[in-house]
Design a protein around this motif. Structure first.
Motif, PDB file in Angstrom:
ATOM      1  N   LEU A   2      -4.632 -23.758  19.499  1.00 16.53           N
ATOM      2  CA  LEU A   2      -4.925 -23.728  21.051  1.00 16.53           C
ATOM      3  C   LEU A   2      -5.283 -24.922  21.645  1.00 16.53           C
ATOM      4  O   LEU A   2      -6.120 -25.723  20.927  1.00 16.53           O
ATOM      5  N   ASN A   4      -7.671 -26.451  23.920  1.00 14.26           N
ATOM      6  CA  ASN A   4      -9.036 -26.292  24.733  1.00 14.26           C
ATOM      7  C   ASN A   4      -9.755 -27.580  24.663  1.00 14.26           C
ATOM      8  O   ASN A   4     -10.840 -27.717  24.562  1.00 14.26           O
ATOM      9  N   ALA A   5      -8.882 -28.668  25.175  1.00 16.83           N
ATOM     10  CA  ALA A   5      -9.555 -29.979  25.046  1.00 16.83           C
ATOM     11  C   ALA A   5     -10.840 -29.926  26.251  1.00 16.83           C
ATOM     12  O   ALA A   5     -10.633 -29.481  27.360  1.00 16.83           O
ATOM     13  N   PRO A   6     -11.913 -30.870  25.820  1.00 16.37           N
ATOM     14  CA  PRO A   6     -13.178 -30.572  26.524  1.00 16.37           C
ATOM     15  C   PRO A   6     -12.890 -31.245  28.042  1.00 16.37           C
ATOM     16  O   PRO A   6     -13.523 -30.869  29.124  1.00 16.37           O
ATOM     17  N   HIS A  41     -18.845 -23.532  34.360  1.00 17.99           N
ATOM     18  CA  HIS A  41     -17.689 -23.683  33.503  1.00 17.99           C
ATOM     19  C   HIS A  41     -17.569 -25.117  33.223  1.00 17.99           C
ATOM     20  O   HIS A  41     -17.028 -25.604  32.090  1.00 17.99           O
ATOM     21  N   ARG A  44     -20.071 -26.397  30.678  1.00 18.74           N
ATOM     22  CA  ARG A  44     -20.047 -25.656  29.280  1.00 18.74           C
ATOM     23  C   ARG A  44     -18.867 -26.259  28.564  1.00 18.74           C
ATOM     24  O   ARG A  44     -18.853 -26.396  27.355  1.00 18.74           O
ATOM     25  N   TRP A  45     -17.769 -26.222  29.451  1.00 21.67           N
ATOM     26  CA  TRP A  45     -16.278 -26.637  28.776  1.00 21.67           C
ATOM     27  C   TRP A  45     -16.527 -28.199  28.336  1.00 21.67           C
ATOM     28  O   TRP A  45     -16.055 -28.500  27.304  1.00 21.67           O
ATOM     29  N   ARG A  51     -21.954 -31.576  22.540  1.00 20.00           N
ATOM     30  CA  ARG A  51     -21.807 -30.232  22.629  1.00 20.00           C
ATOM     31  C   ARG A  51     -23.255 -29.502  21.870  1.00 20.00           C
ATOM     32  O   ARG A  51     -23.490 -29.608  20.905  1.00 20.00           O
TER      33      ARG A  51
END
Ligand SMILES: [Fe+2]
Lengths: 114, 742
Positions: A2, A4-6, A41, A44-45, A51
């Motif tokens: 998937l 879900n690149a930062p 969001h 956090r993303w 991280r």
């Protein structure tokens, strides 16, 4: 995999919104207003500055701040000088770190619970 | 290592078999890199979750022959899948030779990788990629290594035809690679030559290896399709023809081997179609039933066109059999009750935190001597699917999903740096492909006391409750259900599936279905149940296969054409996509995840129906049910299910209560919406909810479903005096009563 690149989270952060800071400080766990949800969001993303994670030193009692190394087979970086006795205190501390990373402005509000 | 807290990882191990019957024997395979000695004891696990919000850790010591101190040693892990072809006389005395294959490298340019080799003690030959991703053929007489390599590094995830040869007359070593799709900047076609000594002969007493130089050395990442080996130095065109042919002429005396990986895809043997029959054995269960260089979309099922599935996807981090020697065995006493058990290992190292580490295993009730009216089904398939998950650390979505910081355990800190224990089917390999197989023959950190709470820890909240209430139960595992079918359940009046029975083989599903149709009573006490269609391995116990397709909450997606299980050929993916939505079996099916806060259920009109008055005895009509619990303060949470007649919820079903006020942290599963639009979250969307349902089945049977993983974690609230516990007692009492349900 998937994707879900930062860097996919790009909601703009408005450094003048001290009301959102105050809303989070009062209630780190929420529920939060729509605008604070979007700010969180983004934080956090993207997690600017690394991280952040918590290590449960004693589950349910004591937590230590850490940073994921961004690759596997490298250890989680643990910050032995940042230990919390509540998840809320940790949330507020990380919020401050991210706020400063995103806006360039340090927050000076006292931590809650400590 | 001293970090504060309890060290759960300095000694690790696995029990074999993972599920054992009284009278049987279980072997413990242990390893420690730092400890010399540990204190051992056997414990019966009543609650494995130390969280103070629940019952707390309850591991009851059971005196046994293994009590006491025992020395432990370090047993290394050698990850990486490959095929081993034992040495044979036909492999002696060869001088000139040629090799060829199609390859689809997935991690070129990171480390040296092997396609095919006959190499031992620094001598022999090895055909593969160098650390820079260039094709190479290396030959060594034990003194000087000579290497022919191409100038162009391979591209990741692009098919190449590769070949190489050694001419013993001249000493010429040559390699050639040809891109199968050479346009738009993808062409990596290139050649290379080198001069070695003439007259070199193959080394003796070494296996031929595919995808590794030796076990755990220079492993290949990616697919290898139709590897060929022949006598004499033949040119690239001749080798290409041998590789293109699915079935090259076996009468060709110069053909040493022509492997066809499409033969018996479920098995662990690779077949050679040449007259030499140089069959080999696979190590660490690489992915079979994967598309080859010739796959063109004509078939998506390897059973329909095996010739297009002649590849194996090897991974340098595949790990399904730790291969550790057993340290000792335990004879399970004939009178030991079925349940969750663990080997407890403690130590107090001078320079570290106190060690309290466990090896989990299960004792099932003897097949021939069922005792209780009730049985629980240990969700071994779910534990395997989630075994050693590291996804939370590798992908960025966890914190957003949790609406809070990710909290890591000591086990997580270990997994972050010790990927060699093998990860879960939620994770991706170093090369980005999904983990499709999971086995119990390796340490599983999250199937033991003190582990991360999901699944095992949550399930033990139910065990604790059964013990607290003095309810007798027998124990059956998923694998019993798979291998024995209905016979595993038929002795029981009622069975319970636990907090997360997510992974079901067809055999398991059929057993539950047949049980319900034959008057059995089923309490489904979880969420996201009966979701993925999986298989247990035909020959290897304790091994499952999962393939993730293009729907469902999936943390990776398989390649196109690879949605059929290699173990059986069955279509994988969601049961809902396979014509069996869970609603048809248990009334409810997965609709959403909600990891930030949990909710309570409110009584629905069906809850006042006199047919279910027995269920609510002692509970006032207006009472919220389960607006409390150890996981985020509610019995409805984490992963939740809803009823839907269109998906098969039965007409006779009563929707007795519903938790339909889920906040914005509730996000629907992808299969729950067809187009994107605002308002999908639980704050605005009533389809994000957990439903509590009941329905009678044939012959006086019945089903009770809670549709929430968090349900069982509410049982111990207020010292077990609460309406979730009361409702459960009412249902158990009624479900073990032989009077037919209606
Ligand atoms: Fe799940």
């Amino acid at each position: 995999m998937l994707n879900n690149a930062p860097d996919a989270a790009h909601y703009p952060v408005d450094p003048t919104r001290s009301d959102l800071v105050e809303e989070f400080r009062r209630s780190p766990k929420g529920p939060h207003s729509r605008e604070l949800q979007m700010l969180l969001h983004r934080m956090r993303w993207e997690s600017p500055g690394g991280r952040y994670v918590l290590y449960a030193v004693e589950p349910g009692k004591r937590w230590m701040l850490g940073k994921l190394p961004g690759k596997c087979n490298a250890p989680v970086e643990l910050m032995h000088n940042r230990v919390y006795d509540s998840p809320a205190a940790a949330e507020w501390d990380v919020f401050k770190l991210r706020w400063e990373a995103l806006t360039g402005q340090a927050l000076t509000e006292p931590a809650i619970g400590n | 290592m001293r970090l504060g807290g309890i060290d759960t990882t300095s000694v690790l191990g696995y029990a074999w078999p993972p599920v054992v019957e009284p009278g049987g024997r279980v072997a413990f395979h242990l390893s420690s890199a730092t400890l010399k000695q540990v204190d051992l004891s056997l414990v019966r696990v009543r609650c494995g979750d130390p969280d103070a919000a629940g019952p707390g850790l309850k591991a009851v010591p059971i005196a046994s022959a293994i009590d006491g101190k025992r020395a432990v040693r370090h047993q290394p892990l050698r990850p990486g899948s490959c095929a081993v072809i034992a040495d044979r006389p036909v492999l002696r005395g060869i001088d000139s030779f040629s090799v060829g294959a199609f390859i689809w490298p997935t991690l070129p340019g990171v480390a040296a990788q092997t396609i095919l080799a006959r190499w031992r003690d620094g001598a022999g030959w090895r055909f593969g990629l160098d650390a820079g991703g260039h094709l190479e053929l290396a030959i060594c007489d034990g003194k000087a290594v000579v290497v022919a390599r191409t100038s162009q590094p391979a591209l990741g995830r692009e098919w190449l035809f590769v070949c190489g040869s050694y001419d013993a007359r001249t000493g010429t070593l040559s390699v050639r690679q040809v891109s199968l799709d050479p346009q738009a900047g993808r062409d990596r076609t290139a050649s290379g030559t080198a001069s070695a000594a003439p007259g070199l002969r193959w080394i003796a007493d070494a296996p031929l290896m595919i995808a590794a130089q030796a076990i755990g050395e220079a492993n290949f990442d990616g697919k290898i399709d139709r590897p060929r080996l022949c006598r004499g130095a033949i040119d690239a065109a001749a080798m290409r023809a041998l590789c293109e042919a699915i079935n090259p002429p076996a009468g060709d005396a110069d053909l040493i081997a022509a492997w066809d990986f499409s033969i018996d895809i479920p098995g662990q043997t690779v077949r050679d179609r040449s007259a030499n029959r140089l069959h080999g054995e696979l190590v660490q269960i690489p992915a079979r039933g994967v598309t080859g260089a010739n796959w063109d979309g004509t078939a998506n099922d390897w059973r329909a066109l095996p010739a297009h599935y002649g590849a194996i996807h090897f991974c340098s981090d595949d790990m399904q059999d730790a291969g550790w020697s057993p340290d000792f065995t335990l004879d399970i006493p004939a009178d030991l009750r079925g349940g969750y058990y663990a080997l407890r290992m403690t130590a107090q190292p001078a320079d570290g935190d106190p060690v309290d580490s466990y090896v989990g295993f299960f004792v099932r009730t003897p097949r021939t001597a069922p005792k209780a009216k009730l049985a629980i089904i240990v969700p071994l398939a779910t534990y395997l699917a989630y075994a050693n998950g590291a996804l939370r650390m590798d992908q960025v979505h966890a914190e957003s999903m949790l609406e809070g910081l990710l909290v890591l355990s000591r086990d997580d800190l270990y997994l972050q740096v010790h990927r060699e224990v093998g990860l879960s089917t939620y994770d991706t390999h170093a090369d980005g492909s999904g983990w499709r197989v999971s086995s119990a023959k390796r340490p599983i950190l999250n199937m033991r006391p003190r582990c991360n709470t999901f699944n095992y820890g949550n399930d033990t909240h139910l065990i604790d409750w059964l013990e607290e209430k003095g309810i007798d139960y027998d124990v059956v595992s998923d694998e019993d259900l798979h291998r024995d079918g209905l016979a595993a359940l038929s002795p029981y009046r009622c069975v319970m599936t636990l907090s997360h029975p997510e992974y079901y083989s067809r055999e398991m599903w059929d057993a539950i279905d047949a049980y319900q149709r034959s008057g059995g009573r089923h309490m489904y006490l979880g969420g996201n149940g009966f979701y993925w269609r999986i298989a247990f391995h035909r020959d290897l116990p304790g091994v499952i296969e999962v393939r993730r397709d293009v729907t469902g909450v999936r943390t990776w997606e398989g390649e196109a054409g690879e949605a059929h299980l290699a173990f059986t050929g069955e279509s994988a993916g969601l049961w809902r996509s396979n014509g069996r939505a869970p609603q048809r079996l248990v009334g409810v099916g997965f609709d959403a995840q909600v990891f930030d806060r949990s909710a309570g259920y409110r009584r629905m009109p069906d809850g006042e129906n006199p047919r279910v008055a027995w269920m609510f005895a002692g509970i006032a009509p207006g009472e919220m049910i389960g607006d409390f619990g150890a996981r985020n303060g509610g019995a409805a949470g984490l992963e939740i299910d809803r009823a839907d007649p269109e998906l098969g919820s039965p007409p006779a079903m009563l929707l007795v209560a519903s938790a339909d006020r889920i906040g914005y942290g509730g996000m629907p599963a992808p299969e729950e919406f067809r187009t994107f639009h605002r308002g999908l979250d639980g704050e605005q969307n009533a389809r994000v909810r957990a439903d509590l349902v009941y329905f009678p089945t044939a012959k006086g049977g019945g089903v009770f479903s809670t549709g929430s993983i968090a349900w069982v974690t509410a049982l111990s609230h207020n010292r077990y005096d609460n309406n979730v516990s009361r409702l459960m007692e009412n249902v158990v009492k009624r479900f073990i009563d032989p009077a037919p349900l209606d």
